[in-house]
Design a protein around this motif. Structure first.
Motif, PDB file in Angstrom:
ATOM      1  N   LYS A 255      20.461   4.524  18.232  1.00 27.17           N
ATOM      2  CA  LYS A 255      19.483   4.652  17.150  1.00 27.17           C
ATOM      3  C   LYS A 255      18.583   5.863  17.374  1.00 27.17           C
ATOM      4  O   LYS A 255      18.289   6.610  16.428  1.00 27.17           O
ATOM      5  CB  LYS A 255      18.636   3.385  17.039  1.00 27.17           C
ATOM      6  CG  LYS A 255      17.695   3.404  15.831  1.00 27.17           C
ATOM      7  CD  LYS A 255      16.947   2.119  15.691  1.00 27.17           C
ATOM      8  CE  LYS A 255      16.136   2.100  14.379  1.00 27.17           C
ATOM      9  NZ  LYS A 255      15.290   3.284  14.184  1.00 27.17           N
ATOM     10  N   ASN A 292      29.559   1.071  14.825  1.00 26.73           N
ATOM     11  CA  ASN A 292      29.399   0.281  13.606  1.00 26.73           C
ATOM     12  C   ASN A 292      27.914   0.081  13.349  1.00 26.73           C
ATOM     13  O   ASN A 292      27.083   0.231  14.248  1.00 26.73           O
ATOM     14  CB  ASN A 292      30.093  -1.086  13.749  1.00 26.73           C
ATOM     15  CG  ASN A 292      31.603  -0.957  13.852  1.00 26.73           C
ATOM     16  OD1 ASN A 292      32.189  -0.018  13.317  1.00 26.73           O
ATOM     17  ND2 ASN A 292      32.231  -1.880  14.549  1.00 26.73           N
ATOM     18  N   TRP A 293      27.597  -0.262  12.115  1.00 27.15           N
ATOM     19  CA  TRP A 293      26.193  -0.481  11.762  1.00 27.15           C
ATOM     20  C   TRP A 293      25.948  -1.976  11.566  1.00 27.15           C
ATOM     21  O   TRP A 293      26.645  -2.645  10.818  1.00 27.15           O
ATOM     22  CB  TRP A 293      25.824   0.299  10.495  1.00 27.15           C
ATOM     23  CG  TRP A 293      25.770   1.765  10.764  1.00 27.15           C
ATOM     24  CD1 TRP A 293      26.800   2.640  10.746  1.00 27.15           C
ATOM     25  CD2 TRP A 293      24.615   2.510  11.145  1.00 27.15           C
ATOM     26  NE1 TRP A 293      26.376   3.897  11.087  1.00 27.15           N
ATOM     27  CE2 TRP A 293      25.034   3.858  11.326  1.00 27.15           C
ATOM     28  CE3 TRP A 293      23.273   2.190  11.332  1.00 27.15           C
ATOM     29  CZ2 TRP A 293      24.165   4.857  11.696  1.00 27.15           C
ATOM     30  CZ3 TRP A 293      22.399   3.202  11.704  1.00 27.15           C
ATOM     31  CH2 TRP A 293      22.838   4.526  11.882  1.00 27.15           C
ATOM     32  N   THR A 294      24.934  -2.489  12.263  1.00 23.38           N
ATOM     33  CA  THR A 294      24.546  -3.896  12.158  1.00 23.38           C
ATOM     34  C   THR A 294      23.049  -3.980  11.949  1.00 23.38           C
ATOM     35  O   THR A 294      22.263  -3.522  12.796  1.00 23.38           O
ATOM     36  CB  THR A 294      24.923  -4.666  13.448  1.00 23.38           C
ATOM     37  OG1 THR A 294      26.323  -4.490  13.698  1.00 23.38           O
ATOM     38  CG2 THR A 294      24.613  -6.147  13.296  1.00 23.38           C
ATOM     39  N   ARG A 295      22.650  -4.505  10.780  1.00 22.61           N
ATOM     40  CA  ARG A 295      21.221  -4.635  10.445  1.00 22.61           C
ATOM     41  C   ARG A 295      20.486  -3.305  10.579  1.00 22.61           C
ATOM     42  O   ARG A 295      19.388  -3.213  11.112  1.00 22.61           O
ATOM     43  CB  ARG A 295      20.553  -5.691  11.325  1.00 22.61           C
ATOM     44  CG  ARG A 295      21.114  -7.093  11.135  1.00 22.61           C
ATOM     45  CD  ARG A 295      20.467  -8.079  12.063  1.00 22.61           C
ATOM     46  NE  ARG A 295      21.061  -9.410  11.904  1.00 22.61           N
ATOM     47  CZ  ARG A 295      20.736 -10.462  12.661  1.00 22.61           C
ATOM     48  NH1 ARG A 295      19.820 -10.329  13.611  1.00 22.61           N
ATOM     49  NH2 ARG A 295      21.313 -11.625  12.465  1.00 22.61           N
ATOM     50  N   ARG A 297      21.188  -0.774  12.418  1.00 21.07           N
ATOM     51  CA  ARG A 297      21.210  -0.135  13.738  1.00 21.07           C
ATOM     52  C   ARG A 297      22.656   0.145  14.138  1.00 21.07           C
ATOM     53  O   ARG A 297      23.532  -0.713  13.952  1.00 21.07           O
ATOM     54  CB  ARG A 297      20.555  -1.036  14.796  1.00 21.07           C
ATOM     55  CG  ARG A 297      19.088  -1.318  14.544  1.00 21.07           C
ATOM     56  CD  ARG A 297      18.560  -2.314  15.564  1.00 21.07           C
ATOM     57  NE  ARG A 297      18.545  -1.733  16.902  1.00 21.07           N
ATOM     58  CZ  ARG A 297      17.496  -1.084  17.434  1.00 21.07           C
ATOM     59  NH1 ARG A 297      16.388  -0.938  16.715  1.00 21.07           N
ATOM     60  NH2 ARG A 297      17.546  -0.595  18.648  1.00 21.07           N
ATOM     61  N   PRO A 298      22.911   1.317  14.696  1.00 24.90           N
ATOM     62  CA  PRO A 298      24.273   1.614  15.141  1.00 24.90           C
ATOM     63  C   PRO A 298      24.591   0.867  16.440  1.00 24.90           C
ATOM     64  O   PRO A 298      23.789   0.844  17.375  1.00 24.90           O
ATOM     65  CB  PRO A 298      24.254   3.132  15.371  1.00 24.90           C
ATOM     66  CG  PRO A 298      22.816   3.456  15.636  1.00 24.90           C
ATOM     67  CD  PRO A 298      21.998   2.465  14.879  1.00 24.90           C
ATOM     68  N   LYS A 299      25.768   0.251  16.463  1.00 22.03           N
ATOM     69  CA  LYS A 299      26.249  -0.468  17.636  1.00 22.03           C
ATOM     70  C   LYS A 299      27.649   0.030  17.982  1.00 22.03           C
ATOM     71  O   LYS A 299      28.370   0.552  17.127  1.00 22.03           O
ATOM     72  CB  LYS A 299      26.303  -1.980  17.359  1.00 22.03           C
ATOM     73  CG  LYS A 299      24.960  -2.623  17.019  1.00 22.03           C
ATOM     74  CD  LYS A 299      24.113  -2.789  18.270  1.00 22.03           C
ATOM     75  CE  LYS A 299      22.842  -3.577  17.950  1.00 22.03           C
ATOM     76  NZ  LYS A 299      21.982  -3.741  19.140  1.00 22.03           N
ATOM     77  N   GLY A 301      31.404  -0.004  18.268  1.00 25.06           N
ATOM     78  CA  GLY A 301      32.454  -0.747  17.592  1.00 25.06           C
ATOM     79  C   GLY A 301      33.339  -1.485  18.578  1.00 25.06           C
ATOM     80  O   GLY A 301      33.440  -1.121  19.760  1.00 25.06           O
ATOM     81  N   ASP A 318      25.428   0.340  24.061  1.00 25.79           N
ATOM     82  CA  ASP A 318      24.947   0.947  22.817  1.00 25.79           C
ATOM     83  C   ASP A 318      24.061   2.164  23.072  1.00 25.79           C
ATOM     84  O   ASP A 318      23.020   2.347  22.444  1.00 25.79           O
ATOM     85  CB  ASP A 318      24.208  -0.086  21.961  1.00 25.79           C
ATOM     86  CG  ASP A 318      25.091  -1.242  21.542  1.00 25.79           C
ATOM     87  OD1 ASP A 318      26.254  -0.992  21.185  1.00 25.79           O
ATOM     88  OD2 ASP A 318      24.635  -2.402  21.600  1.00 25.79           O
TER      89      ASP A 318
END
Length: 381
Positions: A255, A292-295, A297-299, A301, A318
């Motif tokens: 992030k 990947n994007w979760t809520r 925020r980039p995480k 994959g 991350d």
């Protein structure tokens, strides 16, 4: 007289002493181990040859010119086996040894060229099948299995191991160009001639060339780029690079890195350690392919997490180190921009960190920087 003798010498490409030694040691190891393996395998039958002479010629190709189309795995296996089959058949059907030899060579060449496995030492394999004497003739088609296929496979496996361990890609394949998923050709293919032009010329030339077609194209394109570099201006990377560089650390969160890219409208960030040494680069493509994007925020994959675990990397958490591209291609401040253009074109890159001899970051160069500099230099000329 000296001039006439000089004409008899081939115009060979320069080869370093290190490469000559590498090829010689490879042939030494290849023939020695192939012969030893053959003798061990034939302890129960001393009438069979452990090693046949054409393997020496195969060793020259596999270890001295491993990039040649004549030295590829299908060339040695297919060529030797096809030639052995043809030679045995000619020897059985044609009483005259000289006529049988001529027919064996002619048919073997035609068959190898048709099957795309041309291998010059295979001509000697065909002759051996015809002229090898009673011991070879008694083997019949068994000659194809041993010693031909056995020797060829052993030598090939040794060439695979030795060439790759000593820094030679084998089997030889052209380096894939960056694929952007569009119908546009790669940047380097838009310079000068097209691939279709080369294909047309090769058809007109209509002769077998002992060089891979993609290698030939790469050599010609690099020649064009080098010619441009010679004619280009005097600018170097230090004169046009961005010096106020925003970098991230390997342990910065994804992030934090993404927020920096958005805030500065950058598409890439150099990654440096606590000594300001460049250890990688993180780009928009890295975020798209590996995170990947979760809520919001980039995480990391799932696929990238699995790749990291399998590669033995430290546990994914991350952070930038989980998606950065490393090692990274760099240039020096004194590197001419013409050299940077070659790197951008050949490797499909958009950004190049600029480092000193100690790998410390001093700037970053983009394709846009180079384009503006070229236009400015042209306008000033």
């Amino acid at each position: 007289m000296r001039r006439m003798l000089r004409r008899l010498l081939p115009e060979a490409t320069p080869v370093s002493p290190k490469e000559r030694l590498r090829a010689a040691l490879g042939a030494l190891a290849g023939i020695l181990v192939t012969g030893l393996l053959g003798s061990l395998a034939l302890k129960a039958d001393a009438t069979l040859p452990a090693l046949v002479a054409p393997m020496g010629a195969s060793a020259v190709l596999l270890f001295a010119v491993p990039s040649s189309p004549l030295a590829q795995p299908w060339s040695i296996l297919g060529g030797n086996i096809v030639a052995a089959l043809v030679g045995v058949t000619a020897g059985l059907l044609i009483p005259s040894p000289f006529l049988a030899s001529a027919v064996a060579i002619a048919v073997a060449i035609a068959a190898m060229m048709t099957l795309r496995c041309l291998h010059p030492p295979s001509g000697a394999i065909a002759l051996t099948a015809v002229l090898g004497g009673p011991a070879i003739h008694q083997l019949g088609y068994g000659f194809v299995i041993w010693p031909v296929a056995g020797n060829s496979l052993a030598l090939l496996l040794l060439a695979l191991a030795f060439n790759n361990l000593t820094g030679r890609r084998y089997p030889h394949a052209a380096k894939p160009a960056a694929d952007h998923g569009t119908t546009d050709p790669a940047s380097i293919q838009r310079i000068g001639f097209t691939s279709a032009d080369l294909d047309d010329v090769l058809k007109e030339y209509d002769e077998f060339l002992d060089i891979d077609r993609d290698d030939l194209e790469t050599i010609l394109r690099r020649t064009e780029l080098r010619s441009y570099r010679r004619r280009a201006g005097h600018l170097d990377c230090a004169s046009i690079m961005s010096r106020d560089v925003v970098a991230v650390a390997p342990d910065n969160t994804l992030k934090e890195a993404h927020d920096l890219m958005r805030a500065h409208h950058f598409k890439a960030l150099p990654v440096t350690n606590d000594r300001a040494e460049v250890v990688g680069i993180v780009t928009q493509t890295d975020f798209l392919d590996k995170a990947n994007w979760t809520r919001g925020r980039p995480k990391i994959g799932f696929a990238q997490r699995v790749r990291l675990v399998l590669s033995g990397a430290s546990a994914p958490n991350d952070t930038v180190k989980d998606i950065m591209t490393a090692p990274v291609r760099t240039v020096g401040p004194a590197t001419p921009i013409a050299d940077a253009i070659v790197i951008f074109a050949e490797e499909g890159l958009h950004y190049l960190p600029v480092t000193r001899e100690n790998n410390k970051l001093v700037g970053i160069l983009s394709q846009s920087d180079v384009l503006v500099a070229m236009l400015a230099d042209k306008a000033a000329a």
